[in-house]
Scaffold this motif. Structure first.
Motif: not given
Length: 143
Positions: A37-54
């Motif tokens: 279950m905790t592995g799914f929380f790592s999605i925060i890094f791609p989402v945050g990175g894309m928000v920052l980049a875009l």
């Protein structure tokens, strides 16, 4: 584009460190049921990175168009995938070599499967974030 490389590198390394931290906490061994279950929380890094980049791109260009946003999404996703593949290689060969037998795969299959999932997932996340952050130039009729 250079900023996209750095953000992608940060996303891949952060996601890999999340995996390593889960292992260090026993979430891949003793408490594997929680680790699923905790592995799914790592999605925060791609989402945050894309928000920052875009957002950074939108600030520089004024608007986000498919022509400007799509190459950045692809760049961040590709670099993040390469970094994550490196982190996965270290994980499967030196940190937890028994994981491949437990998961029923080979070390190469583990790394390639993770890389493919990271690339496809990164592009999907990037396009979703892009669609949310996209701005349009609208012309207002003036009387």
């Amino acid at each position: 584009m250079r900023e996209g490389v750095w953000i992608g590198l940060g996303v891949g390394v952060a996601t890999g460190l999340w995996m390593w931290a889960e292992y260090a906490l026993g979430l891949h061994t003793v408490h594997a049921d929680v680790g699923r279950m905790t592995g799914f929380f790592s999605i925060i890094f791609p989402v945050g990175g894309m928000v920052l980049a875009l957002r950074s791109l939108r600030t520089r260009c004024g608007t986000l168009t498919f022509r400007t946003g799509a190459p950045l999404v692809l760049m961040v996703s590709t670099v993040a995938t390469l970094a994550m593949a490196g982190m996965s290689t270290i994980y499967i060969h030196w940190l937890n070599p028994g994981w491949s037998a437990q998961a029923g795969t080979t070390p190469t299959g583990f790394v390639l499967g993770g890389a493919l999932a990271a690339l496809i997932g990164g592009i999907a996340v990037g396009l979703i974030v892009f669609a949310i952050l996209r701005t349009r130039n609208t012309k207002v009729a003036v009387r």
